[in-house]
Design a protein around this motif. Sequence first.
Motif, PDB file in Angstrom:
ATOM      1  N   GLU A   1      39.728  40.881  46.307  1.00  0.00           N
ATOM      2  CA  GLU A   1      39.308  39.481  46.350  1.00  0.00           C
ATOM      3  C   GLU A   1      40.323  38.588  45.645  1.00  0.00           C
ATOM      4  O   GLU A   1      40.672  37.510  46.144  1.00  0.00           O
ATOM      5  CB  GLU A   1      37.940  39.331  45.709  1.00  0.00           C
TER       6      GLU A   1
ATOM      7  N   VAL B   1      43.477  38.265  47.867  1.00  0.00           N
ATOM      8  CA  VAL B   1      43.232  37.422  49.041  1.00  0.00           C
ATOM      9  C   VAL B   1      43.129  35.954  48.636  1.00  0.00           C
ATOM     10  O   VAL B   1      43.731  35.081  49.275  1.00  0.00           O
ATOM     11  CB  VAL B   1      41.954  37.880  49.781  1.00  0.00           C
ATOM     12  N   LEU B   2      42.409  35.654  47.569  1.00  0.00           N
ATOM     13  CA  LEU B   2      42.258  34.261  47.147  1.00  0.00           C
ATOM     14  C   LEU B   2      43.577  33.645  46.699  1.00  0.00           C
ATOM     15  O   LEU B   2      43.889  32.506  47.042  1.00  0.00           O
ATOM     16  CB  LEU B   2      41.227  34.151  46.022  1.00  0.00           C
TER      17      LEU B   2
ATOM     18  N   LEU C   1      46.680  34.609  47.553  1.00  0.00           N
ATOM     19  CA  LEU C   1      47.555  34.447  48.717  1.00  0.00           C
ATOM     20  C   LEU C   1      47.086  33.311  49.618  1.00  0.00           C
ATOM     21  O   LEU C   1      47.892  32.505  50.097  1.00  0.00           O
ATOM     22  CB  LEU C   1      47.633  35.752  49.507  1.00  0.00           C
ATOM     23  N   TRP C   2      45.773  33.209  49.849  1.00  0.00           N
ATOM     24  CA  TRP C   2      45.250  32.147  50.695  1.00  0.00           C
ATOM     25  C   TRP C   2      45.521  30.776  50.077  1.00  0.00           C
ATOM     26  O   TRP C   2      45.909  29.839  50.760  1.00  0.00           O
ATOM     27  CB  TRP C   2      43.750  32.345  50.910  1.00  0.00           C
ATOM     28  N   GLN C   3      45.342  30.679  48.774  1.00  0.00           N
ATOM     29  CA  GLN C   3      45.528  29.394  48.121  1.00  0.00           C
ATOM     30  C   GLN C   3      46.998  28.974  48.111  1.00  0.00           C
ATOM     31  O   GLN C   3      47.304  27.796  48.215  1.00  0.00           O
ATOM     32  CB  GLN C   3      44.981  29.439  46.704  1.00  0.00           C
TER      33      GLN C   3
ATOM     34  N   ARG D   1      49.089  29.662  50.446  1.00  0.00           N
ATOM     35  CA  ARG D   1      49.424  29.246  51.815  1.00  0.00           C
ATOM     36  C   ARG D   1      48.740  27.943  52.198  1.00  0.00           C
ATOM     37  O   ARG D   1      49.178  27.265  53.116  1.00  0.00           O
ATOM     38  CB  ARG D   1      49.024  30.338  52.805  1.00  0.00           C
ATOM     39  N   ASN D   2      47.662  27.603  51.523  1.00  0.00           N
ATOM     40  CA  ASN D   2      46.895  26.387  51.824  1.00  0.00           C
ATOM     41  C   ASN D   2      46.716  25.550  50.564  1.00  0.00           C
ATOM     42  O   ASN D   2      45.602  25.424  50.050  1.00  0.00           O
ATOM     43  CB  ASN D   2      45.516  26.754  52.397  1.00  0.00           C
TER      44      ASN D   2
ATOM     45  N   SER E   1      43.866  22.763  50.240  1.00  0.00           N
ATOM     46  CA  SER E   1      42.494  23.186  50.519  1.00  0.00           C
ATOM     47  C   SER E   1      41.505  22.433  49.644  1.00  0.00           C
ATOM     48  O   SER E   1      41.880  21.629  48.796  1.00  0.00           O
ATOM     49  CB  SER E   1      42.354  24.688  50.283  1.00  0.00           C
TER      50      SER E   1
END
Length: 96
Positions: free
Chosen positions: A24, A27-28, A30-32, A34-35, A38
Amino acid sequence: MDRLIPIFNSDALPIGILGLIIVEALVLVLWQRRNPDSALGKPNTARILSFLGAGGSLVAAMIFHRRPEPSPEGFAIAMLSAMVIHLWHIAVLLRR
């Protein structure tokens, strides 16, 4: 229900939870990255890692406590780690 008893009595559940916390966090973060635009706002890597790190330390303490031969030293280090990371999380939140 009886099929779940061996799972609850083994270390599989807390180790699985610890693995899930690690996934988790990855993923959080890496996602943050890239975005960055958000709903969470600017990258909050410290906030994510401090929150999940404190929970992960508590799960690690549970693993040390549940062993057939409990490890008081491991439990104490994990709980101390949870406290330090929790204080870091509070400091991160207060800087916002």
